[in-house]
Design a protein around this motif. Structure first.
Motif, mmCIF file in Angstrom:
data_model
loop_
_atom_site.group_PDB
_atom_site.id
_atom_site.type_symbol
_atom_site.label_atom_id
_atom_site.label_comp_id
_atom_site.label_asym_id
_atom_site.label_seq_id
_atom_site.Cartn_x
_atom_site.Cartn_y
_atom_site.Cartn_z
ATOM 1 N N GLU A 1 0.822 -1.207 0.000
ATOM 2 C CA GLU A 1 0.000 0.000 0.000
ATOM 3 C C GLU A 1 0.864 1.269 0.000
ATOM 4 O O GLU A 1 0.562 2.236 -0.713
ATOM 5 C CB GLU A 1 -0.942 0.008 1.216
ATOM 6 N N SER A 2 1.958 1.249 0.792
ATOM 7 C CA SER A 2 2.861 2.404 0.810
ATOM 8 C C SER A 2 3.462 2.628 -0.563
ATOM 9 O O SER A 2 3.513 3.754 -1.075
ATOM 10 C CB SER A 2 3.996 2.204 1.808
ATOM 11 N N VAL A 3 3.953 1.515 -1.150
ATOM 12 C CA VAL A 3 4.592 1.625 -2.458
ATOM 13 C C VAL A 3 3.604 2.188 -3.477
ATOM 14 O O VAL A 3 3.937 3.085 -4.268
ATOM 15 C CB VAL A 3 5.136 0.255 -2.916
ATOM 16 N N ALA A 4 2.379 1.678 -3.429
ATOM 17 C CA ALA A 4 1.371 2.146 -4.386
ATOM 18 C C ALA A 4 1.129 3.645 -4.227
ATOM 19 O O ALA A 4 1.063 4.380 -5.214
ATOM 20 C CB ALA A 4 0.070 1.372 -4.187
ATOM 21 N N ALA A 5 1.024 4.100 -2.962
ATOM 22 C CA ALA A 5 0.758 5.518 -2.724
ATOM 23 C C ALA A 5 1.918 6.391 -3.199
ATOM 24 O O ALA A 5 1.715 7.405 -3.869
ATOM 25 C CB ALA A 5 0.492 5.754 -1.240
ATOM 26 N N LEU A 6 3.139 5.953 -2.856
ATOM 27 C CA LEU A 6 4.305 6.739 -3.271
ATOM 28 C C LEU A 6 4.448 6.762 -4.784
ATOM 29 O O LEU A 6 4.741 7.799 -5.383
ATOM 30 C CB LEU A 6 5.581 6.179 -2.618
ATOM 31 N N LYS A 7 4.245 5.592 -5.398
ATOM 32 C CA LYS A 7 4.336 5.507 -6.859
ATOM 33 C C LYS A 7 3.331 6.436 -7.510
ATOM 34 O O LYS A 7 3.634 7.155 -8.461
ATOM 35 C CB LYS A 7 4.054 4.078 -7.319
ATOM 36 N N LEU A 8 2.102 6.408 -6.964
ATOM 37 C CA LEU A 8 1.050 7.243 -7.532
ATOM 38 C C LEU A 8 1.425 8.726 -7.429
ATOM 39 O O LEU A 8 1.331 9.477 -8.404
ATOM 40 C CB LEU A 8 -0.274 6.985 -6.805
ATOM 41 N N SER A 9 1.886 9.135 -6.237
ATOM 42 C CA SER A 9 2.219 10.548 -6.048
ATOM 43 C C SER A 9 3.381 10.979 -6.940
ATOM 44 O O SER A 9 3.335 12.029 -7.576
ATOM 45 C CB SER A 9 2.569 10.824 -4.579
ATOM 46 N N LEU A 10 4.431 10.160 -6.959
ATOM 47 C CA LEU A 10 5.594 10.516 -7.770
ATOM 48 C C LEU A 10 5.240 10.481 -9.252
ATOM 49 O O LEU A 10 5.616 11.380 -10.012
ATOM 50 C CB LEU A 10 6.768 9.573 -7.469
ATOM 51 N N GLY A 11 4.489 9.456 -9.660
ATOM 52 C CA GLY A 11 4.101 9.349 -11.067
ATOM 53 C C GLY A 11 3.244 10.527 -11.492
ATOM 54 O O GLY A 11 3.496 11.173 -12.529
ATOM 55 N N ALA A 12 2.247 10.847 -10.667
ATOM 56 C CA ALA A 12 1.377 11.974 -10.997
ATOM 57 C C ALA A 12 2.191 13.260 -11.045
ATOM 58 O O ALA A 12 1.989 14.107 -11.920
ATOM 59 C CB ALA A 12 0.258 12.088 -9.965
ATOM 60 N N ALA A 13 3.152 13.390 -10.106
ATOM 61 C CA ALA A 13 3.977 14.601 -10.078
ATOM 62 C C ALA A 13 4.799 14.722 -11.362
ATOM 63 O O ALA A 13 4.957 15.823 -11.901
ATOM 64 C CB ALA A 13 4.885 14.582 -8.858
ATOM 65 N N VAL A 14 5.309 13.586 -11.850
ATOM 66 C CA VAL A 14 6.098 13.624 -13.093
ATOM 67 C C VAL A 14 5.222 14.089 -14.249
ATOM 68 O O VAL A 14 5.595 14.983 -15.022
ATOM 69 C CB VAL A 14 6.701 12.227 -13.400
ATOM 70 N N ILE A 15 4.024 13.476 -14.370
ATOM 71 C CA ILE A 15 3.123 13.850 -15.473
ATOM 72 C C ILE A 15 2.752 15.331 -15.382
ATOM 73 O O ILE A 15 2.843 16.088 -16.358
ATOM 74 C CB ILE A 15 1.847 12.978 -15.432
ATOM 75 N N VAL A 16 2.370 15.755 -14.172
ATOM 76 C CA VAL A 16 1.934 17.136 -13.983
ATOM 77 C C VAL A 16 3.079 18.116 -14.262
ATOM 78 O O VAL A 16 2.888 19.152 -14.902
ATOM 79 C CB VAL A 16 1.385 17.328 -12.547
ATOM 80 N N SER A 17 4.287 17.777 -13.813
ATOM 81 C CA SER A 17 5.426 18.658 -14.059
ATOM 82 C C SER A 17 5.675 18.821 -15.547
ATOM 83 O O SER A 17 5.944 19.924 -16.021
ATOM 84 C CB SER A 17 6.682 18.103 -13.405
ATOM 85 N N ALA A 18 5.585 17.697 -16.271
ATOM 86 C CA ALA A 18 5.818 17.763 -17.716
ATOM 87 C C ALA A 18 4.768 18.646 -18.377
ATOM 88 O O ALA A 18 5.085 19.514 -19.206
ATOM 89 C CB ALA A 18 5.795 16.355 -18.312
ATOM 90 N N LEU A 19 3.503 18.439 -18.004
ATOM 91 C CA LEU A 19 2.432 19.259 -18.571
ATOM 92 C C LEU A 19 2.630 20.736 -18.208
ATOM 93 O O LEU A 19 2.477 21.624 -19.049
ATOM 94 C CB LEU A 19 1.069 18.772 -18.054
ATOM 95 N N ASP A 20 2.985 20.982 -16.950
ATOM 96 C CA ASP A 20 3.224 22.359 -16.500
ATOM 97 C C ASP A 20 4.347 23.003 -17.294
ATOM 98 O O ASP A 20 4.261 24.176 -17.679
ATOM 99 C CB ASP A 20 3.617 22.370 -15.014
ATOM 100 N N ALA A 21 5.416 22.237 -17.517
ATOM 101 C CA ALA A 21 6.571 22.794 -18.226
ATOM 102 C C ALA A 21 6.139 23.312 -19.586
ATOM 103 O O ALA A 21 6.474 24.431 -19.975
ATOM 104 C CB ALA A 21 7.657 21.737 -18.364
ATOM 105 N N VAL A 22 5.368 22.494 -20.316
ATOM 106 C CA VAL A 22 4.966 22.876 -21.671
ATOM 107 C C VAL A 22 3.907 23.986 -21.631
ATOM 108 O O VAL A 22 4.094 25.071 -22.183
ATOM 109 C CB VAL A 22 4.426 21.649 -22.449
ATOM 110 N N LEU A 23 2.812 23.687 -20.916
ATOM 111 C CA LEU A 23 1.699 24.645 -20.916
ATOM 112 C C LEU A 23 2.063 25.941 -20.185
ATOM 113 O O LEU A 23 1.664 27.031 -20.595
ATOM 114 C CB LEU A 23 0.456 24.003 -20.295
ATOM 115 N N GLY A 24 2.833 25.818 -19.120
ATOM 116 C CA GLY A 24 3.254 27.000 -18.373
ATOM 117 C C GLY A 24 4.141 27.902 -19.207
ATOM 118 O O GLY A 24 4.001 29.125 -19.191
ATOM 119 N N THR A 25 5.064 27.286 -19.962
ATOM 120 C CA THR A 25 5.949 28.083 -20.809
ATOM 121 C C THR A 25 5.148 28.783 -21.901
ATOM 122 O O THR A 25 5.364 29.971 -22.180
ATOM 123 C CB THR A 25 7.036 27.183 -21.436
ATOM 124 N N ILE A 26 4.212 28.034 -22.510
ATOM 125 C CA ILE A 26 3.373 28.655 -23.547
ATOM 126 C C ILE A 26 2.600 29.835 -22.955
ATOM 127 O O ILE A 26 2.551 30.921 -23.527
ATOM 128 C CB ILE A 26 2.404 27.621 -24.158
#
Lengths: 266, 323, 262
Positions: free
Chosen positions: A51-76
């Motif tokens: 359960e811990s691994v799943a939660a951490l994976k989810l948070s880190l994974g979501a953070a990676v996706i969101v950061s990538a989207l932010d980088a592109v959309l934020g720069t635009i």
């Protein structure tokens, strides 16, 4: 240069260090101690529980996706705010900061209003991982925009004009002239957004459903385990989050150092 | 009035001041002249108490002031970049030193009016520093420094950030101001013309040491060291000696001690003409002469002429020529 | 053409993620008419929640303002060993999950915590009471004033302060008459950000408060409480009150921004 030592310096330093020690360092120490008091093995078995691994994976994974989207959309968005001109631009500029001003729980509720069970658009993403990504995008929207915008503002447009006069195409100009200048800004914005995304709870808690193994992010995991009295589980995952936070601060500090060094040498 | 005794100061490995001693007379206007990095600003800041010397002593009005805080030295300081209090009006800036001394309101108003008059900023009292020109800002800074009636006024490159015309104006004005107030004044500058034009006494500094202290004329005519010779006024090397360009002569006829040279460039400097030449050994010199004399010689680039120094044989002794 | 493309992307992004959802909150709040909305907002527990939020903010903001200014002065004006570490610690709340902050305080002041027994013996309730909520809020809103004041102070330089010294001003006089007025807009901007953060704090307070209705429930916790108890009008009602405060904060931020970057 060495200056005459100022009156009050020891007093100020004393105040600052005492305040920080009591308010920040002591609690950090308490957490580190709590997570480690049963030894490394116990810590590891708690952290590596599914359960811990799943939660951490989810948070880190979501953070990676969101950061990538932010980088592109934020720069635009920053680009449009600095280089474009249209009616409503200043309003657009003002609303960027809204997620900073809006309580996170309201942010989550806001998304539920449009993308929840009774969505007028017929888009119901409540209790899905997509909802988590959306909530995090909402909360982290200003970071990249606000770190890139000032750099873009200060950017010497003559360099671009020079490149254009030398025959460079627009894509090449962006890649070779603009991007290198704004990259530190993008990266420090991304680092801040990432940090925020990893630890976010307020905007996520209502929309995600908090189902263990599915939509339970790390912060909610910690919260739930405190509520159920499992301090070991909560502390173990919290320490991992603390380490991630420190690493990100280190990265941001490094970026700041690099950019100011660049300025100093210029 | 100001006595500086064996003052040394280092910044890390850099030796800013190396055993400097200097006396400044009461009521004088003294210039400290030197290139950047010569320690002149550091010296001024140590006198003001903004910097502590590593060793040595500062005496003001006969008393040891080395350990006294800048607040209590009775020293007025004017900064190169004005250090204007940007959030205060001109009046409030000038009144600052009086307000922190808790002087009565009426006295402050009267004193500020008087000072604004003195620095010709009447009518600007309610403006903010951002609304003033550079010259006006510096005059305001001067009025501010004078307000608490300091026994010593120190100015750190006061006109350095101003354009050439305003600079010349303010220079003359500072001299006039000093003649009216007789406040002991020391100003730091890297501009020799500025120093020579208005100071009673000039202190030349180089690499943390005092090279010479003298009146402007004496400094030019009898420089104590090679550094002073080259830094104050122009100097060229001729036959291994440092000489002023106007001490050399271009001639067309042979003369004792004359050397062959080729004219490289002729520059008109207002009423004087400057001729740059390459000597037979490849070294370069400049000769300064009146325009009339240059016209008589009909010099042209490429021409081969003779250069000599009238009164050769004086050797290392530097001639007394009016500058 | 490409310009319109980029503009379109930016506008769509803001509308989809930010403005669209926000508009819907207002619709939802009024969806079932004014009566349930008014009833929820005037509920004594809701009023208590707002009061508690304001109370905590009223303590945390001044504390962090004083700390932020002193901390910025210490970092910029006194080069001291460890300034980098102080800087990093001040920034920590920006990168750390508020839930983790809550857990830390829980571990420190809880029954089995380091200080739990100490305070309990003296009859002082920290956890599940206002003190821990204040401490949590101070923690999460720690960096904002300092982060605004540090660059402004650095840019200001210390020449004006030196001028004040030579004019006879003491360190205290110099601070009040020269330094503080020069950085006042940065302080105000930092205070605005701190206030926003305090009013909206959720994660840390959720952990340490115990969320007892009418006792330790803040406005943000009340939103969740209402929502989870299927009182949508109530949840959205408090949300728009908080959103309205945010818009005021936002206006203040927008108005102050040009002054601050002058």
């Amino acid at each position: 240069m060495q200056r005459r030592p100022r009156a009050g310096a020891p007093l100020q330093l004393g105040f600052v260090t005492t305040f920080l020690s009591v308010l920040v360092l002591l609690p950090v120490a308490a957490l580190v101690w709590a997570s480690g008091k049963h030894g490394w093995h116990e810590f590891w078995s708690v952290v590596s529980a599914p359960e811990s691994v799943a939660a951490l994976k989810l948070s880190l994974g979501a953070a990676v996706i969101v950061s990538a989207l932010d980088a592109v959309l934020g720069t635009i968005t920053a680009w449009v705010l600095v280089r474009d001109d249209f009616a409503g631009k200043s309003l657009m500029n003002a609303v960027i900061d809204l997620p900073f001003a809006l309580p996170t729980i309201v942010g989550g509720l806001t998304l539920l209003a449009l993308y929840g069970p009774s969505s007028p658009l017929g888009v119901d993403i409540a209790f899905t991982r997509t909802a988590i990504v959306l909530a995090l995008m909402f909360e982290t929207l200003p970071f990249v925009v606000r770190t890139v915008q000032p750099v873009l503002h200060e950017l010497d447009r003559e360099a671009e004009e020079a490149a254009r006069s030398l025959g460079a195409g627009e894509a090449r100009i962006f890649r070779t002239i603009v991007l290198p200048s704004i990259l530190p800004g993008i990266l420090s914005g991304v680092a801040l957004a990432f940090a925020r995304a990893v630890g976010e709870i307020g905007s996520v808690v209502l929309i995600s459903g908090n189902l263990p193994f599915k939509t339970e992010v790390a912060a909610v995991f910690v919260f739930n385990h405190i509520q159920s009295g499992d301090q070991n589980g909560a502390s173990a995952v919290a320490v991992v989050m603390l380490v991630v936070a420190f690493l990100l601060l280190l990265a941001i500090g490094g970026l700041r150092y690099l950019t100011t060094r660049h300025e100093r040498n210029a | 009035m100001i006595e500086i005794r064996n003052v040394s100061k280092r910044f890390g490995a850099f030796r800013a001041l190396d055993d400097v001693s200097l006396d400044v007379d009461r009521g004088s206007l003294t210039a400290v002249l030197g290139p950047s990095g010569s320690g002149k600003s550091t010296l001024l800041r140590i006198v003001a108490g903004l910097e502590q010397p590593d060793s040595g002593e500062i005496r003001l009005a006969g008393e040891d002031a080395t350990a006294i805080a800048p607040q209590k030295r009775g020293v007025g300081f004017v900064f190169q970049h004005y250090a204007a209090f940007k959030h205060m009006t001109v009046r409030d800036n000038v009144a600052f030193g009086l307000k922190v001394r808790k002087q009565p309101r009426a006295a402050i108003t009267a004193r500020v009016d008087e000072l604004l008059q003195l620095v010709q900023l009447q009518g600007f009292g309610h403006r903010y520093p951002a609304q003033l020109s550079g010259g006006q800002r510096q005059r305001m800074a001067l009025a501010r420094a004078l307000a608490p009636e300091p026994s010593v006024l120190l100015l750190d490159e006061p006109f350095g950030a101003l354009d050439a015309r305003v600079r010349t104006e303010l220079r003359a004005w500072l001299r006039k101001l000093h003649d009216e107030t007789h406040t002991t004044t020391v100003f730091v500058t890297h501009d020799q013309q500025e120093a020579l034009e208005i100071a009673d006494s000039v202190v030349v500094m180089n690499e943390g040491r005092v090279e010479q202290v003298a009146g402007p004329r004496e400094l030019y005519d009898t420089p104590a060291t090679e550094f002073v010779m080259t830094f104050v006024g122009e100097a060229v090397r001729f036959d291994g000696e440092l000489v002023r360009p106007h001490e050399l002569e271009v001639a067309l006829d042979a003369a004792p001690g004359a050397r062959e040279a080729q004219v490289e460039r002729i520059v008109q400097l207002g009423f004087e003409t400057r001729c740059e030449l390459t000597l037979d050994d490849g070294s370069r010199v400049a000769v300064q002469m009146t325009r009339t004399h240059a016209a008589e010689l009909e010099l042209e680039p490429g021409q081969i002429v003779l250069v000599r120094r009238p009164g050769v044989g004086i050797g290392s002794e530097l001639p007394n020529v009016v500058g | 053409m490409r310009r319109y493309g980029l503009r379109g992307v930016a506008v769509l992004y803001l509308v989809a993620v930010l403005l669209g959802p926000l508009a819907m909150v207002f619709y939802r709040a009024f969806e079932r008419g004014l009566h349930p909305l008014w009833a929820s907002l005037t509920d004594p527990n809701t009023i208590h929640a707002f009061k508690l939020t304001l109370e905590i903010t009223a303590i945390a903001v001044p504390v962090n303002t004083v700390f932020g200014v002193v901390c910025a002065l210490a970092i910029v004006r006194h080069r001291f060993p460890g300034a980098g570490i102080v800087n990093a610690i001040v920034d920590l709340p920006l990168a750390l999950s508020p839930v983790v902050v809550g857990l830390m305080l829980f571990l420190l002041y809880g029954r089995s915590g380091w200080f739990g027994a100490l305070f309990q013996d003296h009859g002082i309730q920290i956890l599940f009471a206002t003190p821990s909520m204040v401490i949590a809020t101070v923690f999460v809103s720690l960096p904002f004033v300092a982060r605004e004041v540090v660059p402004t102070l650095r840019e200001l330089g210390d020449e004006q302060e030196q001028a004040a010294h030579t004019l006879g001003a003491s360190a205290w006089q110099t601070f009040w008459r020269v330094t503080l007025p020069s950085v006042r807009w940065a302080v105000v901007y930092g205070v605005v950000l701190t206030t926003a953060r305090c009013l909206g704090e959720y994660g840390a307070v959720a952990v340490v408060s115990g969320r007892v209705e009418g006792k330790t429930e803040t406005a943000t916790l009340r939103v969740q409480d209402y929502y989870e108890n299927f009182n949508q009008a109530g949840a959205y009602g408090i949300a728009i009150v908080l959103a309205a405060i945010s818009v005021i904060v936002l206006l203040a931020m927008t108005l102050l921004r040009p002054v601050e970057s002058r």
